[in-house]
Design an enzyme around this catalytic site. Structure first.
Site, PDB file in Angstrom:
ATOM      1  N   HIS A  50      -2.343  -2.844  -3.634  1.00  0.00           N
ATOM      2  CA  HIS A  50      -3.737  -2.657  -3.272  1.00  0.00           C
ATOM      3  C   HIS A  50      -4.601  -2.462  -4.515  1.00  0.00           C
ATOM      4  O   HIS A  50      -5.720  -2.966  -4.602  1.00  0.00           O
ATOM      5  CB  HIS A  50      -3.869  -1.465  -2.324  1.00  0.00           C
ATOM      6  CG  HIS A  50      -5.079  -1.511  -1.462  1.00  0.00           C
ATOM      7  ND1 HIS A  50      -5.384  -0.540  -0.542  1.00  0.00           N
ATOM      8  CD2 HIS A  50      -6.088  -2.425  -1.367  1.00  0.00           C
ATOM      9  CE1 HIS A  50      -6.512  -0.854   0.076  1.00  0.00           C
ATOM     10  NE2 HIS A  50      -6.965  -1.977  -0.409  1.00  0.00           N
TER      11      HIS A  50
ATOM     12  N   THR B 261       0.331   5.497   1.405  1.00  0.00           N
ATOM     13  CA  THR B 261      -0.529   6.504   2.007  1.00  0.00           C
ATOM     14  C   THR B 261       0.164   7.854   1.911  1.00  0.00           C
ATOM     15  O   THR B 261       1.404   7.920   1.849  1.00  0.00           O
ATOM     16  CB  THR B 261      -0.832   6.174   3.473  1.00  0.00           C
ATOM     17  OG1 THR B 261      -1.760   7.120   3.984  1.00  0.00           O
ATOM     18  CG2 THR B 261       0.422   6.180   4.330  1.00  0.00           C
TER      19      THR B 261
ATOM     20  N   ASP C 216      -3.219   2.851  -5.046  1.00  0.00           N
ATOM     21  CA  ASP C 216      -1.901   2.627  -4.450  1.00  0.00           C
ATOM     22  C   ASP C 216      -1.446   1.172  -4.621  1.00  0.00           C
ATOM     23  O   ASP C 216      -2.280   0.291  -4.804  1.00  0.00           O
ATOM     24  CB  ASP C 216      -1.937   3.009  -2.954  1.00  0.00           C
ATOM     25  CG  ASP C 216      -2.913   2.159  -2.147  1.00  0.00           C
ATOM     26  OD1 ASP C 216      -4.113   2.136  -2.483  1.00  0.00           O
ATOM     27  OD2 ASP C 216      -2.473   1.503  -1.186  1.00  0.00           O
TER      28      ASP C 216
ATOM     29  N   HIS D  71       0.837  -1.198   0.000  1.00  0.00           N
ATOM     30  CA  HIS D  71       0.000   0.000   0.000  1.00  0.00           C
ATOM     31  C   HIS D  71       0.873   1.250   0.000  1.00  0.00           C
ATOM     32  O   HIS D  71       2.057   1.201   0.340  1.00  0.00           O
ATOM     33  CB  HIS D  71      -0.866   0.064   1.261  1.00  0.00           C
ATOM     34  CG  HIS D  71      -1.699  -1.130   1.530  1.00  0.00           C
ATOM     35  ND1 HIS D  71      -3.050  -1.163   1.286  1.00  0.00           N
ATOM     36  CD2 HIS D  71      -1.395  -2.349   2.067  1.00  0.00           C
ATOM     37  CE1 HIS D  71      -3.547  -2.340   1.653  1.00  0.00           C
ATOM     38  NE2 HIS D  71      -2.564  -3.069   2.140  1.00  0.00           N
TER      39      HIS D  71
ATOM     40  N   GLU E 201       2.431  -0.839   4.453  1.00  0.00           N
ATOM     41  CA  GLU E 201       2.102   0.511   3.988  1.00  0.00           C
ATOM     42  C   GLU E 201       3.378   1.342   3.887  1.00  0.00           C
ATOM     43  O   GLU E 201       4.240   1.281   4.761  1.00  0.00           O
ATOM     44  CB  GLU E 201       1.143   1.175   4.978  1.00  0.00           C
ATOM     45  CG  GLU E 201       0.544   2.457   4.495  1.00  0.00           C
ATOM     46  CD  GLU E 201      -0.898   2.296   4.036  1.00  0.00           C
ATOM     47  OE1 GLU E 201      -1.238   2.873   2.992  1.00  0.00           O
ATOM     48  OE2 GLU E 201      -1.675   1.607   4.721  1.00  0.00           O
TER      49      GLU E 201
END
Length: 244
Positions: free
Chosen positions: A125, A24, A135, A22, A85
């Site tokens: 993802h 962010t 992402d 992922h 992430e």
């Protein structure tokens, strides 16, 4: 490795067979605040500096993937996966930091030594949720990972080995959910043909709408050649274990 364990997990209902990567738009401090507010989690978080945070123990089911499908897995990706992430202010639309890359590669090698995992099940993802997620982004370093033996990368010379020119069939062969073929095709390009993906300055807009392929892209010869080569690679190596 730092540790900030969050309570947003439950018991796994299947063995670990996947890694979901992922991105962010925030660094750890802000991201973890958002996790607490939204009651979500991941197993590991990697800052731009390369610092790794443990958020949920690997033996627990972190709440990171949401609804998704990949190959034979059509439910509960969370139970089957480890979620990692990475901080990226552009949601993966610019190159990741060198120390961040090094940390991810080191972490992935450690994980892959401990699990019986297939190469085809190292995903982003957007691969498992093409209608919802963009992402880890078009500038994520998939080819570099493949060069390290982590995941797969196509060889264009393999394209003629498959006769089909049907994007839906080829995307399914790789593992994508093709309920929306245009969304799956765009997710494929984000990973294997990032030059076909238009950058989006408004990150909130990108989060809300990961984008769709248009008819011209689906009929593009370059797209079809890379798609065929990738489908062949995944078909041939679908049972290849990922051991580092």
């Amino acid at each position: 490795m730092k540790q900030r364990l969050l309570p947003f997990f439950d018991e796994r209902r299947a063995r670990v067979e996947m890694i979901v990567l992922h991105a962010t738009a925030f660094e750890a401090k802000k991201a973890l605040q958002i996790y607490e507010k939204e009651r979500v989690s991941c197993h590991y978080f990697i800052e731009s500096s390369g610092e790794i945070w443990r958020v949920v123990r690997e033996d627990k089911r972190a709440w990171h993937a949401g609804v998704g499908r990949w190959r034979e897995f059509d439910d509960d990706i969370n139970s089957r996966s480890i979620g990692i992430e990475l901080a990226s202010s552009t949601l993966g639309q610019q190159e990741f930091m060198p120390r961040q890359k090094e940390s991810l590669i080191r972490l992935l090698k450690d994980i892959l030594q401990r699990y019986d995992m297939r190469q085809v099940n190292i995903v982003g993802h957007s691969d498992i949720a093409p209608c919802r997620k963009a992402d880890p982004g078009k500038d994520f370093f998939w080819k570099e990972l493949a060069e390290k033996g982590i995941g797969l990368w196509p060889n264009l010379a393999d394209a003629p080995k498959l006769s089909s020119n049907d994007p839906e069939k080829l995307l399914k062969t790789i593992g994508y959910d093709t309920a929306d073929v245009k969304a799956a095709a765009y997710a494929f390009c984000r990973r294997f043909l990032p030059e076909k993906i238009m950058p989006v300055d408004d990150i909130e807009a990108l989060i809300a709408d990961p984008g769709l392929a248009d008819d011209a892209l689906l009929q593009d010869d370059g797209f079809l050649q890379v798609l065929k080569a990738t489908a062949y690679k995944y078909l041939r190596e679908s049972n290849t274990p990922c051991k580092i």
